[in-house]
Design a protein around this motif. Structure first.
Motif, PDB file in Angstrom:
ATOM      1  N   THR A 181       0.845  -1.210   0.000  1.00 11.90           N
ATOM      2  CA  THR A 181       0.000   0.000   0.000  1.00 11.90           C
ATOM      3  C   THR A 181       0.878   1.256   0.000  1.00 11.90           C
ATOM      4  O   THR A 181       0.560   2.243  -0.662  1.00 11.90           O
ATOM      5  CB  THR A 181      -0.949   0.055   1.222  1.00 11.90           C
ATOM      6  OG1 THR A 181      -0.205  -0.228   2.387  1.00 11.90           O
ATOM      7  CG2 THR A 181      -2.095  -0.891   1.114  1.00 11.90           C
ATOM      8  N   VAL A 182       2.012   1.191   0.726  1.00 14.91           N
ATOM      9  CA  VAL A 182       2.902   2.362   0.765  1.00 14.91           C
ATOM     10  C   VAL A 182       3.502   2.603  -0.630  1.00 14.91           C
ATOM     11  O   VAL A 182       3.549   3.739  -1.119  1.00 14.91           O
ATOM     12  CB  VAL A 182       4.013   2.186   1.834  1.00 14.91           C
ATOM     13  CG1 VAL A 182       5.107   3.225   1.677  1.00 14.91           C
ATOM     14  CG2 VAL A 182       3.423   2.275   3.235  1.00 14.91           C
ATOM     15  N   TYR A 185       0.914   4.162  -2.768  1.00 16.53           N
ATOM     16  CA  TYR A 185       0.719   5.566  -2.357  1.00 16.53           C
ATOM     17  C   TYR A 185       1.866   6.454  -2.881  1.00 16.53           C
ATOM     18  O   TYR A 185       1.639   7.520  -3.454  1.00 16.53           O
ATOM     19  CB  TYR A 185       0.632   5.637  -0.825  1.00 16.53           C
ATOM     20  CG  TYR A 185       0.807   7.028  -0.259  1.00 16.53           C
ATOM     21  CD1 TYR A 185      -0.172   8.002  -0.452  1.00 16.53           C
ATOM     22  CD2 TYR A 185       1.955   7.378   0.454  1.00 16.53           C
ATOM     23  CE1 TYR A 185       0.000   9.284   0.052  1.00 16.53           C
ATOM     24  CE2 TYR A 185       2.130   8.647   0.954  1.00 16.53           C
ATOM     25  CZ  TYR A 185       1.149   9.600   0.750  1.00 16.53           C
ATOM     26  OH  TYR A 185       1.324  10.875   1.233  1.00 16.53           O
ATOM     27  N   ILE A 382      -4.703   2.640   5.214  1.00 13.69           N
ATOM     28  CA  ILE A 382      -4.382   3.210   3.898  1.00 13.69           C
ATOM     29  C   ILE A 382      -5.250   2.549   2.830  1.00 13.69           C
ATOM     30  O   ILE A 382      -5.872   3.219   2.007  1.00 13.69           O
ATOM     31  CB  ILE A 382      -2.876   3.020   3.557  1.00 13.69           C
ATOM     32  CG1 ILE A 382      -1.987   3.692   4.608  1.00 13.69           C
ATOM     33  CG2 ILE A 382      -2.563   3.578   2.162  1.00 13.69           C
ATOM     34  CD1 ILE A 382      -0.492   3.458   4.428  1.00 13.69           C
ATOM     35  N   PHE A 387      -6.740   6.961   5.125  1.00 20.83           N
ATOM     36  CA  PHE A 387      -5.502   7.746   5.085  1.00 20.83           C
ATOM     37  C   PHE A 387      -5.691   8.943   4.139  1.00 20.83           C
ATOM     38  O   PHE A 387      -5.469  10.097   4.528  1.00 20.83           O
ATOM     39  CB  PHE A 387      -4.394   6.810   4.579  1.00 20.83           C
ATOM     40  CG  PHE A 387      -2.996   7.337   4.650  1.00 20.83           C
ATOM     41  CD1 PHE A 387      -2.352   7.454   5.865  1.00 20.83           C
ATOM     42  CD2 PHE A 387      -2.301   7.661   3.489  1.00 20.83           C
ATOM     43  CE1 PHE A 387      -1.028   7.889   5.930  1.00 20.83           C
ATOM     44  CE2 PHE A 387      -0.989   8.094   3.545  1.00 20.83           C
ATOM     45  CZ  PHE A 387      -0.355   8.211   4.764  1.00 20.83           C
TER      46      PHE A 387
END
Ligand SMILES: Cc1ncc(COP(=O)(O)O)c(C=O)c1O
Length: 494
Positions: A181-182, A185, A382, A387
């Motif tokens: 997910t990071v 993002y 997130i 988020f």
């Protein structure tokens, strides 16, 4: 009241062959533990039954020993709380209290041995602007706006579903779901060129800086740091034994040509290009290209600290330096501290592919990873869109706070201050035109509940600017005009 651990078995070595009776051995062990401070007042001790079972002895000697300790006032019985170490033992009568007091006064008044002294280590004890809450505190978010209900629901969900795998050590790079997910993002919001395999979850930017230093630097290496610059990055490089090369920051960010003039062969450069800390300028496109070219030509590394880029108010977000780096010379660092809250201690590093193994090995030797449960919660936070929603809400709120602060500064202080770096982030900087003693003002301000971080202390060499870094993340709009008036009076009073 100080919290103490309850019902823990102290170290008691029982020797069945010794001439000393068992009850006396137990009595002596407890008495020594209390006098030496391993057991503290109000700490609950094991029940006689539990202690007998732990020691593998009958209950009788334990009952005898406890009876003696109660009679002499080392223990006391409390209804409902069992047996506890007596609260009537004054701290200074025990060795721990005396030793602690001696150590405290020594650390405050006596010079530390030279080998341990490092002038770049931040002096938390003597820096009121780094302590606690208060108007203009830097690095504080709008805590009252945090979606606590959503967060607690996710925490409860993950606690309830813990299984054998979640109890064990996790992947040293961090939880796969969070890294994915990071990565997604960062590719979308920050134009990074990255895959989940390059992302390592760390305990905030600070650990990422420490880790990068351990992997990339040897004692004696030179490192470019921004002048003025981030104190905690300088502290890491200095404690690693590196030589810091301060490179001036102007309205275009780090002056690369000046860095090359000062020390071309530096091994690394630490930069905050999106929102320079503390001045708040954004590094221009041409400086970014110069910096990347310098790194590629010299085989040097760039450590990009992108600590608060989520908040940009006047223009669309500026892509990261890592995103335009064609040669994988950038180690990109990001944090969750500014978007959610700092005590979460979660952040990430995006590692150039050829350095991944070294980062993993070094990290493994450091701490084996971050708490799994919060990584799972954050991945869902997130992934489910909370988020992004929180960032959007906070961007609106911080923009309002920032505008109120700029307006108040203009009204109250006019041309006495130059306001810098208000286009992004959660702090701006005011430059005092009269070059007043910003440290003295900041020290006086703390008693009025103003946290003014003096600009001058962020310079390694002589400070070319005096002023303050003013955080507005946790300073409510209604509070701002009053706080700025106090600031004006303090500045006028010097
Ligand atoms: C320049 C800079 N980098 C990073 C951080 C965040 O550090 P961490 O992620 O360790 O909380 C801050 C916080 O104030 C900062 O000012």
């Amino acid at each position: 009241m100080k919290r103490v651990a309850s019902g823990i078995l102290p170290v008691i070595a029982i020797d069945r062959k010794a001439p000393k009776p068992l009850h006396r051995q137990i009595y002596d062990a407890y008495r020594t533990a209390i006098i030496e401070g391993s057991l503290r007042p109000r700490q609950r001790v094991l029940s006689t039954r539990a202690l007998a079972a732990e020691l593998g002895v009958s209950r009788l000697p334990v009952l005898n020993a406890y009876g003696q300790l109660l009679a002499e006032g080392y223990f006391e019985s409390r209804v409902g709380a069992g047996t506890v170490v007596s609260s009537a033992l004054p701290e200074q009568f025990t060795a721990s209290g005396a030793a602690l007091q001696a150590a405290r006064s020594e650390s405050r008044y006596a010079p530390r041995p030279a080998a341990h002294r490092c002038s770049l280590l931040p002096q938390r004890e003597t820096s009121p602007w780094l302590q606690g809450l208060g108007a203009f505190a830097v690095g504080q978010v709008a805590y009252d706006q945090f979606p606590l209900q959503v967060w607690s629901r996710l925490v409860a969900r993950h606690c309830r579903s813990m299984n054998a795998r979640s109890f064990h050590y996790g992947d040293h790079m961090g939880l796969r779901a969070l890294r994915e997910t990071v990565a997604s993002y960062l590719r979308t919001a920050r134009s990074l060129r990255c895959e989940a395999d390059q992302i390592m979850i760390v305990s905030g930017s600070q650990q990422a800086i420490e880790l990068s230093a351990r992997v990339l630097l040897d004692p004696g290496n030179r490192v470019w740091i921004e002048e003025p610059g981030y104190h905690l990055a300088k502290a890491v490089f200095a404690t690693k034994g590196c030589h810091l090369v301060p490179v001036p920051v102007d309205e275009e960010g780090l002056n690369v040509a000046e860095g090359i003039k000062r020390y071309r062969k530096a091994r690394a450069a630490f930069v905050t290009p999106s929102h320079q800390f503390p001045l708040g300028v954004t590094m221009s496109a041409s400086r970014r290209l110069q910096l990347l070219e310098w790194a590629q030509t010299n085989g040097s590394w760039i450590i990009e600290d992108d600590y608060d880029s989520e908040y940009r108010y006047e223009s669309s977000p500026i892509p990261s330096l890592q995103g335009i780096d064609a040669n994988a010379r950038v180690i990109y660092i990001g944090t969750i501290s500014k978007v959610l809250f700092p005590s979460l201690r979660l952040g990430y590093v995006v590692i150039p592919p050829k350095l991944i193994d070294r980062f993993v090995a070094t990290r493994w030797a450091m701490d084996l990873g971050c708490p799994g449960i919060y990584q799972e919660v954050l991945a869902d936070f997130i992934g489910e869109g909370h988020f992004a929603r929180h960032i959007r809400r906070m961007r609106i709120l911080y923009r309002e706070r920032r505008s109120a602060l700029v307006a108040s500064l203009r009204k109250e202080m006019g041309s006495a201050v130059e306001v810098m770096g208000s286009e992004a982030g959660m702090h701006l900087t005011v430059n005092l035109q009269n070059r007043a003693d910003d440290v003295r003002i900041a020290e006086r301000a703390s008693s009025q509940n103003l946290r003014l971080w003096p600009l001058s202390v962020n310079y390694l060499g002589e400070a070319s600017r005096h002023g303050f870094i003013l955080g507005f993340g946790s300073t409510a709009i209604e509070e701002i005009p009053r706080a700025v008036r106090k600031l004006r009076k303090l500045v006028e009073g010097t």
